[in-house]
Design a protein around this motif. Sequence first.
Motif, mmCIF file in Angstrom:
data_model
loop_
_atom_site.group_PDB
_atom_site.id
_atom_site.type_symbol
_atom_site.label_atom_id
_atom_site.label_comp_id
_atom_site.label_asym_id
_atom_site.label_seq_id
_atom_site.Cartn_x
_atom_site.Cartn_y
_atom_site.Cartn_z
ATOM 1 N N LEU A 67 0.822 -1.214 0.000
ATOM 2 C CA LEU A 67 0.000 0.000 0.000
ATOM 3 C C LEU A 67 0.857 1.266 0.000
ATOM 4 C CD1 LEU A 67 -2.675 -1.190 2.591
ATOM 5 C CD2 LEU A 67 -2.804 -1.272 0.100
ATOM 6 N N ASP A 68 1.889 1.280 -0.835
ATOM 7 C CA ASP A 68 2.798 2.421 -0.992
ATOM 8 C C ASP A 68 3.624 2.703 0.255
ATOM 9 O OD1 ASP A 68 1.980 2.947 -3.639
ATOM 10 O OD2 ASP A 68 0.227 4.027 -2.904
ATOM 11 N N LEU A 69 3.692 1.746 1.160
ATOM 12 C CA LEU A 69 4.484 1.906 2.379
ATOM 13 C C LEU A 69 5.501 0.777 2.482
ATOM 14 C CD1 LEU A 69 1.720 2.740 5.026
ATOM 15 C CD2 LEU A 69 3.330 4.355 3.990
ATOM 16 N N THR A 70 6.653 1.102 3.049
ATOM 17 C CA THR A 70 7.631 0.086 3.428
ATOM 18 C C THR A 70 7.829 0.183 4.928
ATOM 19 O OG1 THR A 70 8.774 0.177 1.301
ATOM 20 C CG2 THR A 70 9.984 -0.751 3.150
ATOM 21 N N LEU A 71 7.649 -0.931 5.607
ATOM 22 C CA LEU A 71 7.765 -0.971 7.063
ATOM 23 C C LEU A 71 8.919 -1.897 7.412
ATOM 24 C CD1 LEU A 71 4.420 -1.374 6.220
ATOM 25 C CD2 LEU A 71 4.346 -0.312 8.474
ATOM 26 N N LEU A 72 9.882 -1.369 8.162
ATOM 27 C CA LEU A 72 11.104 -2.100 8.460
ATOM 28 C C LEU A 72 11.312 -2.188 9.964
ATOM 29 C CD1 LEU A 72 11.771 0.316 6.101
ATOM 30 C CD2 LEU A 72 13.615 -1.297 5.664
ATOM 31 N N VAL A 73 11.908 -3.295 10.386
ATOM 32 C CA VAL A 73 12.214 -3.480 11.797
ATOM 33 C C VAL A 73 13.597 -4.107 11.923
ATOM 34 C CG1 VAL A 73 11.094 -5.756 11.889
ATOM 35 C CG2 VAL A 73 11.402 -4.438 13.985
ATOM 36 N N LEU A 74 14.355 -3.619 12.886
ATOM 37 C CA LEU A 74 15.685 -4.152 13.194
ATOM 38 C C LEU A 74 15.615 -4.822 14.557
ATOM 39 C CD1 LEU A 74 18.795 -4.404 12.946
ATOM 40 C CD2 LEU A 74 18.953 -2.072 13.845
ATOM 41 N N CYS A 75 15.987 -6.085 14.600
ATOM 42 C CA CYS A 75 15.912 -6.817 15.859
ATOM 43 C C CYS A 75 17.083 -7.792 15.969
ATOM 44 C CB CYS A 75 14.576 -7.562 15.979
ATOM 45 S SG CYS A 75 14.152 -8.578 14.552
ATOM 46 N N ASP A 76 17.208 -8.397 17.137
ATOM 47 C CA ASP A 76 18.241 -9.410 17.331
ATOM 48 C C ASP A 76 17.968 -10.601 16.425
ATOM 49 O OD1 ASP A 76 19.577 -7.967 19.330
ATOM 50 O OD2 ASP A 76 18.196 -8.711 20.870
ATOM 51 N N VAL A 77 19.024 -11.278 16.009
ATOM 52 C CA VAL A 77 18.860 -12.420 15.120
ATOM 53 C C VAL A 77 18.118 -13.562 15.810
ATOM 54 C CG1 VAL A 77 21.021 -13.594 15.696
ATOM 55 C CG2 VAL A 77 20.104 -13.754 13.365
ATOM 56 N N THR A 78 18.122 -13.554 17.148
ATOM 57 C CA THR A 78 17.420 -14.597 17.903
ATOM 58 C C THR A 78 15.936 -14.283 18.096
ATOM 59 O OG1 THR A 78 18.100 -13.512 19.963
ATOM 60 C CG2 THR A 78 19.502 -15.296 19.144
ATOM 61 N N TYR A 79 15.520 -13.079 17.731
ATOM 62 C CA TYR A 79 14.118 -12.701 17.898
ATOM 63 C C TYR A 79 13.274 -13.500 16.903
ATOM 64 C CZ TYR A 79 10.123 -9.631 18.810
ATOM 65 O OH TYR A 79 8.899 -9.130 19.178
ATOM 66 N N PRO A 80 12.169 -14.109 17.342
ATOM 67 C CA PRO A 80 11.369 -14.956 16.442
ATOM 68 C C PRO A 80 10.911 -14.208 15.193
ATOM 69 C CG PRO A 80 10.679 -15.261 18.718
ATOM 70 C CD PRO A 80 11.630 -14.104 18.717
ATOM 71 N N GLN A 81 11.120 -14.833 14.059
ATOM 72 C CA GLN A 81 10.758 -14.201 12.790
ATOM 73 C C GLN A 81 9.266 -13.911 12.705
ATOM 74 O OE1 GLN A 81 10.545 -16.452 8.923
ATOM 75 N NE2 GLN A 81 12.374 -15.272 8.445
ATOM 76 N N VAL A 82 8.455 -14.833 13.196
ATOM 77 C CA VAL A 82 7.007 -14.647 13.100
ATOM 78 C C VAL A 82 6.560 -13.447 13.929
ATOM 79 C CG1 VAL A 82 6.499 -16.230 15.005
ATOM 80 C CG2 VAL A 82 4.784 -15.831 13.229
ATOM 81 N N LEU A 83 7.224 -13.195 15.066
ATOM 82 C CA LEU A 83 6.888 -12.015 15.865
ATOM 83 C C LEU A 83 7.301 -10.735 15.146
ATOM 84 C CD1 LEU A 83 7.707 -12.976 19.575
ATOM 85 C CD2 LEU A 83 5.473 -12.649 18.517
ATOM 86 N N ALA A 84 8.443 -10.781 14.466
ATOM 87 C CA ALA A 84 8.906 -9.591 13.747
ATOM 88 C C ALA A 84 7.921 -9.204 12.643
ATOM 89 C CB ALA A 84 10.295 -9.848 13.163
ATOM 90 N N PHE A 85 7.456 -10.188 11.876
ATOM 91 C CA PHE A 85 6.516 -9.867 10.802
ATOM 92 C C PHE A 85 5.121 -9.553 11.352
ATOM 93 C CE2 PHE A 85 9.748 -11.866 8.120
ATOM 94 C CZ PHE A 85 9.790 -10.955 7.078
ATOM 95 N N SER A 86 4.783 -10.114 12.493
ATOM 96 C CA SER A 86 3.531 -9.733 13.139
ATOM 97 C C SER A 86 3.605 -8.276 13.604
ATOM 98 C CB SER A 86 3.256 -10.659 14.322
ATOM 99 O OG SER A 86 2.072 -10.277 14.991
ATOM 100 N N PHE A 87 4.763 -7.882 14.114
ATOM 101 C CA PHE A 87 4.973 -6.486 14.502
ATOM 102 C C PHE A 87 4.783 -5.560 13.298
ATOM 103 C CE2 PHE A 87 8.024 -2.963 14.475
ATOM 104 C CZ PHE A 87 7.612 -2.240 15.586
ATOM 105 N N LEU A 88 5.355 -5.940 12.153
ATOM 106 C CA LEU A 88 5.222 -5.112 10.953
ATOM 107 C C LEU A 88 3.770 -5.033 10.495
ATOM 108 C CD1 LEU A 88 8.368 -6.305 8.946
ATOM 109 C CD2 LEU A 88 8.073 -4.143 10.171
ATOM 110 N N SER A 89 3.057 -6.141 10.608
ATOM 111 C CA SER A 89 1.645 -6.145 10.225
ATOM 112 C C SER A 89 0.831 -5.211 11.113
ATOM 113 C CB SER A 89 1.095 -7.572 10.309
ATOM 114 O OG SER A 89 -0.273 -7.605 9.993
ATOM 115 N N ASP A 90 1.054 -5.297 12.425
ATOM 116 C CA ASP A 90 0.338 -4.413 13.350
ATOM 117 C C ASP A 90 0.752 -2.957 13.153
ATOM 118 O OD1 ASP A 90 -1.026 -6.520 14.394
ATOM 119 O OD2 ASP A 90 0.165 -6.691 16.226
ATOM 120 N N LEU A 91 2.028 -2.749 12.868
ATOM 121 C CA LEU A 91 2.513 -1.392 12.624
ATOM 122 C C LEU A 91 1.831 -0.791 11.399
ATOM 123 C CD1 LEU A 91 4.486 0.919 13.227
ATOM 124 C CD2 LEU A 91 6.213 -0.302 11.876
ATOM 125 N N GLN A 92 1.683 -1.591 10.372
ATOM 126 C CA GLN A 92 1.007 -1.111 9.165
ATOM 127 C C GLN A 92 -0.443 -0.738 9.453
ATOM 128 O OE1 GLN A 92 -0.322 -4.059 6.360
ATOM 129 N NE2 GLN A 92 0.484 -2.885 4.646
#
Length: 309
Positions: A67-92
């Motif tokens: 939707l014309d947006l790019t949402l990025l997150v920087l986290c520890d490599v041990t942080y669960p991937q599914v939580l990171a993308f869930s964060f991006l979804s909620d952020l959007q």
Amino acid sequence: MIHFAIVSRSTDGLALVANSDSPLVSMHPGLEDAQRKIKLLSRISARFPDRCSLYCGSYVIHFITALDLTLLVLCDVTYPQVLAFSFLSDLQKEFLVFFDKQKVLTVQRPYSLIDFDIPLQRLKHRYNNPRSLNTKVNLQVLSEELRLRPPYVLCEEELRPGYGQRSNNEVTTTAASPFMRYLPLHFVGIVSLSLSCFCALLNFTRAVHIINDTHAHIGQEFDTEHYQTGATFFVCCFLSLYQSYLICYPHKRRKALACATLGSICVCQLYLYEHRSIFGLIFHVTVACYGTFVIITRQMQSKLPQYTL
């Protein structure tokens, strides 16, 4: 944990909002380098697929474009991937509720939507305390989505200026080739694949039978024609298997290869017309034509434009 998040406009790479720099940046040079890369990615995200990850040593950057947006997150490599993308979804979702699309498209100055900093910090705090998410976030659907369509993993070389550009300055998607795949095989394709494999099996058994029969009479007279016939059956077997391969796996020249394979099968059948019945010839040619039709018409699954989680 999540260290940094940024929202940019994907059409021109303009940064709209980002949370404050982490106090750990000065203490960890690796984190500072990763933060520099996430800011760079926010400007050039249009080059890449709509869901990507970039690993930076002990840290990882995940981002989505929608939707014309790019949402990025920087986290520890041990942080669960599914939580990171869930964060991006909620952020959007929260960002689009907070600002209408017209506001996003008309912003001219970087970080003009800093009013969103408080909701961003609140969301970041929630995801840095995963226990509070147990009853609020359903990760099962997203986990399945990530399993079926995992994010494309970028390499640092792809961040270089000019990478993935043609001579006419047209930007190309560097991940297009590994990202392309066939849509799932449906009933028509499964039937074609099964028939091609069946034809390969018939040709193989016929070739073995002819070679064995030739060896049984080797003492009487050496018959070159029998060996040529057996070899032709082996070639037909290979062509049927190759057609099965083209049905299953995409190739950038699949249409030309499919037509060439069909032509080769027809030539082989003409050579073998004395060793097959009319029904057998029609059957093998029909299966080859059917397989060629499936290969040419099978749809590709490429990058989904403006994908939203």
